[in-house]
Design a protein around this motif. Structure first.
Motif, PDB file in Angstrom:
ATOM      1  N   GLU A 177      -3.950  10.460   0.306  1.00 13.53           N
ATOM      2  CA  GLU A 177      -5.152  10.361  -0.527  1.00 13.53           C
ATOM      3  C   GLU A 177      -5.098  11.374  -1.660  1.00 13.53           C
ATOM      4  N   SER A 178      -5.501  10.937  -2.858  1.00 11.08           N
ATOM      5  CA  SER A 178      -5.756  11.868  -3.964  1.00 11.08           C
ATOM      6  C   SER A 178      -7.079  11.432  -4.579  1.00 11.08           C
ATOM      7  N   ASP A 179      -7.504  12.108  -5.647  1.00  9.56           N
ATOM      8  CA  ASP A 179      -8.790  11.760  -6.276  1.00  9.56           C
ATOM      9  C   ASP A 179      -8.821  10.296  -6.726  1.00  9.56           C
ATOM     10  N   ALA A 180      -7.657   9.755  -7.072  1.00  8.95           N
ATOM     11  CA  ALA A 180      -7.631   8.414  -7.678  1.00  8.95           C
ATOM     12  C   ALA A 180      -6.764   7.422  -6.930  1.00  8.95           C
ATOM     13  N   THR A 181      -6.239   7.825  -5.771  1.00  7.11           N
ATOM     14  CA  THR A 181      -5.366   6.918  -5.008  1.00  7.11           C
ATOM     15  C   THR A 181      -5.662   6.981  -3.514  1.00  7.11           C
ATOM     16  N   LEU A 182      -5.376   5.878  -2.846  1.00 11.95           N
ATOM     17  CA  LEU A 182      -5.446   5.810  -1.386  1.00 11.95           C
ATOM     18  C   LEU A 182      -4.205   5.075  -0.898  1.00 11.95           C
ATOM     19  N   LEU A 183      -3.627   5.556   0.185  1.00  9.05           N
ATOM     20  CA  LEU A 183      -2.602   4.779   0.875  1.00  9.05           C
ATOM     21  C   LEU A 183      -3.124   4.511   2.281  1.00  9.05           C
ATOM     22  N   ILE A 184      -3.137   3.235   2.638  1.00  9.31           N
ATOM     23  CA  ILE A 184      -3.754   2.820   3.888  1.00  9.31           C
ATOM     24  C   ILE A 184      -2.733   2.148   4.807  1.00  9.31           C
ATOM     25  N   ASP A 185      -2.770   2.531   6.068  1.00  5.96           N
ATOM     26  CA  ASP A 185      -1.915   1.921   7.093  1.00  5.96           C
ATOM     27  C   ASP A 185      -2.743   0.869   7.837  1.00  5.96           C
ATOM     28  N   GLY A 186      -2.313  -0.378   7.776  1.00  4.15           N
ATOM     29  CA  GLY A 186      -3.106  -1.473   8.337  1.00  4.15           C
ATOM     30  C   GLY A 186      -2.906  -1.713   9.824  1.00  4.15           C
ATOM     31  N   ASP A 187      -1.981  -0.976  10.428  1.00  3.24           N
ATOM     32  CA  ASP A 187      -1.775  -1.068  11.881  1.00  3.24           C
ATOM     33  C   ASP A 187      -1.547  -2.518  12.335  1.00  3.24           C
ATOM     34  N   ASP A 188      -0.887  -3.295  11.493  1.00  6.80           N
ATOM     35  CA  ASP A 188      -0.560  -4.695  11.808  1.00  6.80           C
ATOM     36  C   ASP A 188      -1.770  -5.576  12.096  1.00  6.80           C
ATOM     37  N   GLY A 189      -2.901  -5.199  11.546  1.00  7.76           N
ATOM     38  CA  GLY A 189      -4.095  -6.031  11.697  1.00  7.76           C
ATOM     39  C   GLY A 189      -4.040  -7.256  10.804  1.00  7.76           C
ATOM     40  N   MET A 190      -5.015  -8.145  10.975  1.00  6.98           N
ATOM     41  CA  MET A 190      -5.083  -9.307  10.095  1.00  6.98           C
ATOM     42  C   MET A 190      -5.322  -8.830   8.660  1.00  6.98           C
ATOM     43  N   GLY A 191      -4.637  -9.450   7.711  1.00 10.97           N
ATOM     44  CA  GLY A 191      -4.706  -9.018   6.326  1.00 10.97           C
ATOM     45  C   GLY A 191      -6.118  -8.973   5.770  1.00 10.97           C
ATOM     46  N   GLN A 192      -6.942  -9.934   6.172  1.00 10.89           N
ATOM     47  CA  GLN A 192      -8.321  -9.958   5.694  1.00 10.89           C
ATOM     48  C   GLN A 192      -9.095  -8.730   6.181  1.00 10.89           C
ATOM     49  N   VAL A 193      -8.862  -8.376   7.451  1.00 11.60           N
ATOM     50  CA  VAL A 193      -9.578  -7.251   8.057  1.00 11.60           C
ATOM     51  C   VAL A 193      -9.109  -5.939   7.424  1.00 11.60           C
ATOM     52  N   VAL A 194      -7.793  -5.808   7.295  1.00 18.25           N
ATOM     53  CA  VAL A 194      -7.216  -4.606   6.695  1.00 18.25           C
ATOM     54  C   VAL A 194      -7.657  -4.495   5.228  1.00 18.25           C
ATOM     55  N   GLY A 195      -7.562  -5.607   4.508  1.00 18.16           N
ATOM     56  CA  GLY A 195      -7.918  -5.619   3.095  1.00 18.16           C
ATOM     57  C   GLY A 195      -9.389  -5.290   2.865  1.00 18.16           C
ATOM     58  N   LYS A 196     -10.252  -5.835   3.729  1.00 13.16           N
ATOM     59  CA  LYS A 196     -11.690  -5.569   3.581  1.00 13.16           C
ATOM     60  C   LYS A 196     -11.980  -4.082   3.790  1.00 13.16           C
ATOM     61  N   LYS A 197     -11.336  -3.489   4.790  1.00 19.45           N
ATOM     62  CA  LYS A 197     -11.511  -2.059   5.029  1.00 19.45           C
ATOM     63  C   LYS A 197     -11.027  -1.260   3.821  1.00 19.45           C
ATOM     64  N   ALA A 198      -9.887  -1.662   3.269  1.00 18.39           N
ATOM     65  CA  ALA A 198      -9.321  -0.972   2.101  1.00 18.39           C
ATOM     66  C   ALA A 198     -10.267  -1.076   0.904  1.00 18.39           C
ATOM     67  N   ILE A 199     -10.802  -2.271   0.683  1.00 17.95           N
ATOM     68  CA  ILE A 199     -11.718  -2.475  -0.445  1.00 17.95           C
ATOM     69  C   ILE A 199     -13.000  -1.659  -0.236  1.00 17.95           C
ATOM     70  N   ASP A 200     -13.514  -1.636   0.970  1.00 24.33           N
ATOM     71  CA  ASP A 200     -14.732  -0.867   1.247  1.00 24.33           C
ATOM     72  C   ASP A 200     -14.516   0.620   0.969  1.00 24.33           C
TER      73      ASP A 200
END
Lengths: 356, 356
Positions: free
Chosen positions: A72-95
């Motif tokens: 994480e930085s002020d303007a970036t995030l790197l997220i590990d989706g733990d092999d979840g469904m893309g929609q679920v991982v993506g929604k968490k990332a967007i939130d």
């Protein structure tokens, strides 16, 4: 078979709960899939449920992922989706991204260890609702040859973008970087239909109109080397930069049932208000939309549509009239539920005993 | 006529200093223009000097702009270009953006009140050198009809992107969102050559192979509605969001000599190290590049090139062998200098009396 979108949504949620998802996560996937059907993008709709469930059953998609921020930085995030469904991982990332963009002005979000995220427009809509300019991209298993080659290396990596307008509807595009989404070729193959020339080449590199041969060969990028370059850009951002698979190192959703896909996504969110008052921006968007809509039309064109406008029109219509599924898609969908003792009949408009 | 790139660069700087620019700013413009010639993109090279000088002389481009940040958040910058030359304004924006991206992880930069910024690859190269993934976009005077229309509304809005690699050269694309850069149609018109069908329509909306008719009509987007959507996206980011002109509200570089262009740009910079160690990223890029280069080739293809690779090869060749300018471009360039008493002859390889 005709479904009311709400009923179809409930059916998908009920099946996914049986497959191990929480009700909340099931709803995210259902909103994404049924949302695609509503917008007329049936190739990315509930037709995908059976393969999703098959991968959950194979244990290569995690129904209860621990999605977390790993850099994480002020303007970036790197997220590990733990092999979840893309929609679920993506929604968490967007939130998480919406929160960060509202706080710091904008953000770039890389996601690794995810899976097929369905329709990118779904994520774009989340950001637009908060007055954020939003991008959603993903890499995908290799189905498209490099420019000059014949063997698939990159995916048909989707590119979705959206901005809110004022009195007009948002502008949204959600495009495959191939001439057409591979899902459309899958649908054609399922329905035994031919595809137009120019969509794909067979595995020897020859042009083909046979959908199955196209699926076994390589789809072609839109706009030749330009579309290919954009597809490569999406793979670099979603795959190379995040630590997800890239190129031919992403596992096939329809083939590799012994390992996770390791798909990567890339999202971007920009808080409009940090550059211009939101109301002013929306007025300017309205002006642009009105100028384009009133522009002189080419011979044979009845109306000029903005990107996403046809999909909004289709959504209005299908919300009112229901979503029609072909016999093939319906039976496939029915069988997914049957495995869990979920009967599809009560969810259909024609067979419905349910109160609305 | 053959020029060594350094000599051609000096000539451009010397002319621009006479036209009112500082030596430093003149060098930025010269690097951008001669850089395009070196990369083989002659349509965006020194052929543009005469129109640039004409606009400086008309007083609609500011030779000494006060480029400043007018809005700022942790992850965004809005910059007012004060009607300076696009290269000068863009370079200042990129320099400020590099600083901010290094500090906060990434940045989005909107620019208003600017002018034609030349080749986007120039800006992308600035970011790549600092291990930043870099985007450069700009809107442009309307030359392309909306999809379904015949009257130009948006520009051929360029889209440039680049990432560094390790032992291989960076991947860079710098594309017009039209089938080809309008500059190539301008070059064809200047040289009295025809253009291929599919590049443009005439002002009645008919396909044309006449370069001049194409310039008076509308150029076509690459990849149909997909390329058109991307062009619109660039105009929304560069124009609508920044407060610059957008759509048909950008003044023509070749026509409107009584007012500034009010072009907008949009830059994006992402610090690789905030998502992944830079060396690891570069190794992954090298792997991708090697896998693509060694991929089976289509019939008749001798080598698979990555985006930007042909341009790097051309640059090596032209740095060694010189830049050839056609008689038309040479005479045009010579006349620009003559107005200020700058003789082009000593700068040419053939006529040179100068030490290297």
């Amino acid at each position: 078979m005709l479904f009311h979108s709400t009923d179809l949504n409930h059916y998908v949620v009920d099946v996914l709960r049986k497959a191990g998802l929480s009700a909340e996560d099931g709803k995210v996937v259902a909103d994404n899939l049924v949302g695609a059907n509503l917008r007329g993008v049936d190739s990315h709709g509930v037709t995908r449920l059976s393969i999703y469930v098959k991968r959950l059953q194979a244990g290569v998609v995690n129904p209860r992922p621990n999605v977390q921020v790993v850099e994480e930085s002020d303007a970036t995030l790197l997220i590990d989706g733990d092999d979840g469904m893309g929609q679920v991982v993506g929604k968490k990332a967007i939130d998480l991204g919406i929160e960060k963009a509202k706080q710091n002005g904008a953000v770039y979000i890389g996601v690794k260890r995810s899976t097929h995220f369905g329709t990118g427009a779904y994520f774009v809509q989340q950001g637009i609702e908060k007055d954020l300019i939003t991008y959603a991209m993903s890499n995908a298993p290799s189905t498209m040859a490099p420019w000059g080659g014949i063997q698939p290396y990159i995916g048909t990596n989707p590119y979705a973008f959206g901005v809110p307008a004022g009195k007009h509807r948002p502008i949204i595009f959600d495009m495959a970087t191939s001439v057409v989404a591979r899902g459309k070729i899958i649908t054609a193959a399922q329905e035994g239909k031919d595809i137009p020339e120019g969509w794909a080449i067979d595995k020897e590199g020859n042009p083909t109109t046979n959908a199955q041969a196209g699926l076994e060969g390589s789809v072609l990028p839109f706009g030749g080397p330009k579309g290919y370059s954009i597809s490569l850009m999406i793979d670099i951002l979603s795959g190379v930069l995040t630590g997800a698979g890239f190129g031919s190192h992403i596992n096939n959703i329809y083939g590799d049932f012994d390992k996770p896909q390791n798909v990567g996504h890339f999202f971007q969110l920009i808080d409009i208000s940090r550059l211009m008052p939101v109301e002013q921006f929306k007025q300017r968007m309205d002006q642009m939309i009105e100028e384009i809509k009133s522009s002189p039309k080419a011979a044979g064109v009845e109306e000029i549509f903005l990107p996403g406008e046809i999909e909004y029109n289709t959504e209005e219509k299908r919300k009112a009239e229901g979503i029609f599924l072909s016999k093939e898609v319906y039976e496939d969908l029915m069988q997914v539920g049957e495995q869990y003792g979920v009967d599809i009949n009560p969810y259909t408009t024609t067979g419905s005993a349910r109160e609305r």
